[in-house]
Design a protein around this motif. Structure first.
Motif, mmCIF file in Angstrom:
data_model
loop_
_atom_site.group_PDB
_atom_site.id
_atom_site.type_symbol
_atom_site.label_atom_id
_atom_site.label_comp_id
_atom_site.label_asym_id
_atom_site.label_seq_id
_atom_site.Cartn_x
_atom_site.Cartn_y
_atom_site.Cartn_z
ATOM 1 N N ALA A 1 0.861 -1.197 0.000
ATOM 2 C CA ALA A 1 0.000 0.000 0.000
ATOM 3 C C ALA A 1 0.895 1.245 0.000
ATOM 4 O O ALA A 1 1.990 1.230 0.560
ATOM 5 C CB ALA A 1 -0.895 0.005 1.232
ATOM 6 N N VAL A 2 0.434 2.280 -0.675
ATOM 7 C CA VAL A 2 1.177 3.542 -0.645
ATOM 8 C C VAL A 2 0.478 4.442 0.366
ATOM 9 O O VAL A 2 -0.730 4.673 0.262
ATOM 10 C CB VAL A 2 1.222 4.207 -2.037
ATOM 11 C CG1 VAL A 2 2.004 5.512 -1.981
ATOM 12 C CG2 VAL A 2 1.840 3.253 -3.058
ATOM 13 N N ILE A 3 1.250 4.902 1.362
ATOM 14 C CA ILE A 3 0.659 5.703 2.431
ATOM 15 C C ILE A 3 1.163 7.138 2.301
ATOM 16 O O ILE A 3 2.379 7.376 2.245
ATOM 17 C CB ILE A 3 1.066 5.154 3.820
ATOM 18 C CG1 ILE A 3 0.757 3.661 3.922
ATOM 19 C CG2 ILE A 3 0.391 5.966 4.938
ATOM 20 C CD1 ILE A 3 -0.699 3.276 3.947
ATOM 21 N N ALA A 4 0.224 8.060 2.257
ATOM 22 C CA ALA A 4 0.574 9.491 2.234
ATOM 23 C C ALA A 4 0.285 10.071 3.607
ATOM 24 O O ALA A 4 -0.737 9.740 4.215
ATOM 25 C CB ALA A 4 -0.262 10.213 1.183
ATOM 26 N N ILE A 5 1.182 10.886 4.117
ATOM 27 C CA ILE A 5 0.863 11.684 5.311
ATOM 28 C C ILE A 5 1.154 13.136 4.965
ATOM 29 O O ILE A 5 2.196 13.459 4.373
ATOM 30 C CB ILE A 5 1.622 11.206 6.563
ATOM 31 C CG1 ILE A 5 1.216 9.746 6.865
ATOM 32 C CG2 ILE A 5 1.293 12.098 7.759
ATOM 33 C CD1 ILE A 5 1.740 9.185 8.167
ATOM 34 N N TYR A 6 0.190 13.998 5.271
ATOM 35 C CA TYR A 6 0.258 15.397 4.845
ATOM 36 C C TYR A 6 -0.336 16.260 5.937
ATOM 37 O O TYR A 6 -0.937 15.760 6.898
ATOM 38 C CB TYR A 6 -0.538 15.581 3.538
ATOM 39 C CG TYR A 6 -1.964 15.082 3.645
ATOM 40 C CD1 TYR A 6 -2.261 13.737 3.398
ATOM 41 C CD2 TYR A 6 -3.005 15.924 4.047
ATOM 42 C CE1 TYR A 6 -3.552 13.250 3.539
ATOM 43 C CE2 TYR A 6 -4.304 15.450 4.179
ATOM 44 C CZ TYR A 6 -4.571 14.110 3.930
ATOM 45 O OH TYR A 6 -5.849 13.631 4.087
ATOM 46 N N THR A 7 -0.188 17.547 5.777
ATOM 47 C CA THR A 7 -0.747 18.486 6.746
ATOM 48 C C THR A 7 -2.131 18.920 6.283
ATOM 49 O O THR A 7 -2.296 19.374 5.145
ATOM 50 C CB THR A 7 0.170 19.713 6.884
ATOM 51 O OG1 THR A 7 1.462 19.239 7.272
ATOM 52 C CG2 THR A 7 -0.357 20.701 7.911
ATOM 53 N N SER A 8 -3.125 18.752 7.190
ATOM 54 C CA SER A 8 -4.453 19.320 6.933
ATOM 55 C C SER A 8 -4.427 20.719 7.522
ATOM 56 O O SER A 8 -4.244 20.883 8.734
ATOM 57 C CB SER A 8 -5.533 18.502 7.640
ATOM 58 O OG SER A 8 -5.644 17.230 7.042
ATOM 59 N N ALA A 9 -4.597 21.711 6.669
ATOM 60 C CA ALA A 9 -4.419 23.093 7.126
ATOM 61 C C ALA A 9 -5.734 23.846 7.065
ATOM 62 O O ALA A 9 -6.276 24.082 5.990
ATOM 63 C CB ALA A 9 -3.367 23.795 6.274
ATOM 64 N N ALA A 10 -6.250 24.157 8.229
ATOM 65 C CA ALA A 10 -7.390 25.077 8.300
ATOM 66 C C ALA A 10 -6.902 26.203 9.216
ATOM 67 O O ALA A 10 -5.871 26.798 8.946
ATOM 68 C CB ALA A 10 -8.619 24.353 8.827
ATOM 69 N N GLY A 11 -7.592 26.468 10.327
ATOM 70 C CA GLY A 11 -7.084 27.463 11.265
ATOM 71 C C GLY A 11 -5.773 27.005 11.866
ATOM 72 O O GLY A 11 -4.840 27.773 12.060
ATOM 73 N N THR A 12 -5.688 25.703 12.154
ATOM 74 C CA THR A 12 -4.459 25.145 12.718
ATOM 75 C C THR A 12 -3.947 24.070 11.765
ATOM 76 O O THR A 12 -4.603 23.741 10.780
ATOM 77 C CB THR A 12 -4.747 24.484 14.078
ATOM 78 O OG1 THR A 12 -5.855 23.602 13.894
ATOM 79 C CG2 THR A 12 -5.079 25.510 15.141
#
Ligand code: FRU
Length: 610
Positions: free
Chosen positions: A229-240
């Motif tokens: 499996a290819v796993i992506a981890i990223y930043t979810s950017a809203a107020g924080t």
């Protein structure tokens, strides 16, 4: 005619003040309801593949909520045209086939009334279409550097290699050529040079925009989504800023966000997770940029979902004059080290780059699975590239043959939104192979050489010559086919000259002057007269790199319409600068301040980038 229209506007405005919503037909298949000065509802009565939205880059951003059966599917910030249309961007309606589609539009330009709203130019340019034309319209679009087909691009993201394919995701705005609506665009390549655009890998969701991050190939299936499996981890950017995961079980073609997101939260601004497998501890490692802390936080995990903070690195180290972003951490062999390795921590910084704005610094040291320790003193700053347009550089996961291949974003936050293109904005740098070299001062440094795949672009040399350069200068033509894209290699014996100049110029009097200062041991690139420079006061610059010792210098130059990348023969310096000549450079001239320089060989290859 004008009078008639005025009467119509006045009548509509009057009705609006009476509280009646107005409907006007804009284009076939669309119904527009003017609900007030700043709110408008557009009904798509006869959907086609795309709804084209007109953009004017100087207009303020409007908020568009795309509704399917009256539920919000997507919220877009877009500079909807008011006075003129710079270009169109597509909303892909195929995603909501069979549902009732509408756009709920809020403008923030404080119109007084409905009449003002109707007068805004963009309504008449809204259109439904089965196609969206992505044929290139830009003279500055590079031929062999990766660019998005349309829209804004910044950092490279989530790069991995799998089954013969290099995957490159990137910070993408599909709704305009300025920063916003961050999604992961996606391109693939078999050779790092020819790229195919793919559907977006990730789009903003309820947790926020999709900021930068990385992918790994989970060969052993540690995350529970199966082997490979290819796993992506990223930043979810809203107020924080929080960290989220997405999973691909089809080799990286499509990703779906993990149901239990977010997987890491913090009350600090932290972003751009970069992961790798650490075999010695049998754990995944993640480096996360604590942007304002000027720290890189190191985490470990058995399964990519649960992460434990191990340590942090950075306080007081290197350049601290900006936010720390986009980390990467990887081992490289020590030259003549008998199999020994050192670890390199990449740390992109903005502003605070060596020539202002954005740049990539790095630290060389050791990593034991928990802590990174830096070999050099805190006050030492090492730069990966000495130009102004090399940022957010990170490397590919799972690259073949133990390669450490990296790519950057070829721009600078100081002016990235203003460079003179519109259909798309920004390219990546050339892909580069990384290695360590001994600087002769007891320190190890990072060398960057263009990835070997680039050599496949070389056509028959248009120049292959040797001569003695003097003050007066000796010139040779540059190829003009393909918009002048080419590679140059110069083997220089600096001889009795104390300065050697390599100048690229065109008949419009525009030029880029590169200078080897033999006694100062520097290489400089002056783009102050390179062409269009007036779009930003921060653009005209002279950038300078330390050149290796010795009277023999090898210089490789890559020209691709709006960029020049200079590499010392063994990659002991790299310098990436954008240039916008009003016509391609036609001539290369080698000259000296006094004395002679032996140009032992000058080779110019036209590059075939078809
Ligand atoms: C770097 C950066 C990242 C962030 C992204 C947002 O250029 O600021 O830190 O994730 O851009 O687009």
């Amino acid at each position: 005619m004008t009078t008639l229209r005025n009467i119509l506007f006045a009548a509509l405005a009057l009705l609006a003040t009476l509280g009646t919503a107005q409907a006007q037909k804009a284009a076939d298949g669309l119904r527009i309801h003017y609900l007030g000065g700043n709110r408008t509802l557009v009904h798509v009565d006869q959907p086609r593949r795309y709804l084209l939205l007109p953009v004017e880059e100087q207009a303020p951003e409007a908020t568009v909520r795309v509704l399917a059966n009256a539920r919000t599917q997507e919220e877009i910030r877009i500079r909807l045209a008011l006075n003129k249309v710079d270009y169109l961007v597509p909303v892909d309606l195929a995603r909501w086939e069979g549902q009732g589609i509408a756009l709920d539009i809020y403008t923030e330009n404080s119109r007084a009334n409905v009449r003002d709203a109707i007068a805004d130019a963009y309504w008449s340019h809204l259109a439904l279409s089965d196609t969206f034309d992505t044929a290139n319209r830009e003279t500055y679009r590079p031929r062999y550097h990766h660019t998005p087909r349309y829209g804004w691009m910044n950092d490279p993201n989530g790069m991995f290699y799998l089954d013969g394919t290099w995957h490159l995701c990137y910070q993408w705005n599909p709704y305009g050529s300025m920063w916003g609506n961050l999604s992961w665009g996606h391109s693939t390549s078999a050779d790092l040079v020819h790229w195919q655009a793919q559907p977006a890998a990730l789009r903003p969701d309820g947790l926020g925009m999709i900021f930068s991050g990385s992918c790994v190939v989970d060969t052993a299936g540690t995350a529970g989504f199966g082997r490979g499996a290819v796993i992506a981890i990223y930043t979810s950017a809203a107020g924080t800023q929080i960290q989220s995961m997405a999973v691909s079980t089809d080799g990286g073609r499509t990703f779906r966000p993990y149901g239990a997101n977010p997987i890491i939260v913090s009350d600090k601004e932290c972003r751009d997770p970069h992961m790798f497998w650490h075999p010695e501890t049998g754990r995944w490692i993640m480096v996360l940029a604590a942007a304002l802390e000027h720290e890189m936080w190191i985490y470990s995990s058995p399964d990519l979902k649960t992460w434990t903070k191990e340590s942090s690195f950075g306080k007081g180290y290197g350049s601290q004059d900006g936010v720390w972003e986009c980390p990467d951490l990887f081992p490289l062999p020590v030259p003549d080290g008998g199999g020994k390795q050192k670890w390199v921590l990449l740390c992109n910084i903005n502003p605070g780059g060596i020539y202002g704005g954005s740049a990539t610094q790095y630290f060389v040291g050791d990593f034991d699975g928990h802590t990174f320790t830096c070999d050099s003193k805190p006050e030492v700053t090492k730069w990966m590239d000495w130009g102004k347009d090399h940022y957010a550089t990170v490397s590919w996961a799972n690259a073949p043959q133990g390669r450490r291949t990296a790519i950057g974003w070829m721009s600078n936050w100081q002016y990235a939104n203003n460079v003179p293109t519109q259909q798309y904005r920004s390219a990546n740098t050339l892909p580069r192979e990384l290695s360590l070299f001994d600087g002769g001062d007891g320190q190890l440094y990072l060398a960057s050489t263009p990835s070997p795949e680039l050599e496949k672009l070389r056509r028959e040399p248009s120049v292959k010559t040797s001569f003695t350069a003097r003050q007066k200068g000796t010139s040779r033509p540059l190829p003009q086919q393909n918009g002048g894209v080419c590679e140059l290699e110069l083997l220089l014996g600096t001889g009795s000259a104390s300065k050697v100049y390599v100048t690229l110029s065109n008949p419009a009097g525009e030029k880029v002057v590169m200078t080897y200062d033999v006694s100062a041991r520097t290489f400089a690139m002056d783009r102050t007269q390179s062409g269009l420079t007036g779009f930003s006061v921060d653009f005209p610059t002279v950038t300078t790199a330390p050149a290796p010792d010795g009277s023999f210098q090898v210089l490789r130059l890559f020209i691709d319409r709006c960029s020049i990348e200079a590499f010392e023969g063994q990659g002991r310096f790299a310098m990436t600068n954008l240039v916008f000549p009003t016509q391609p450079y036609t001539t290369v001239t080698v000259s000296t301040d006094s004395g002679r320089c032996a140009v032992r060989q000058l080779t110019v290859w036209p590059l075939g980038a078809e």
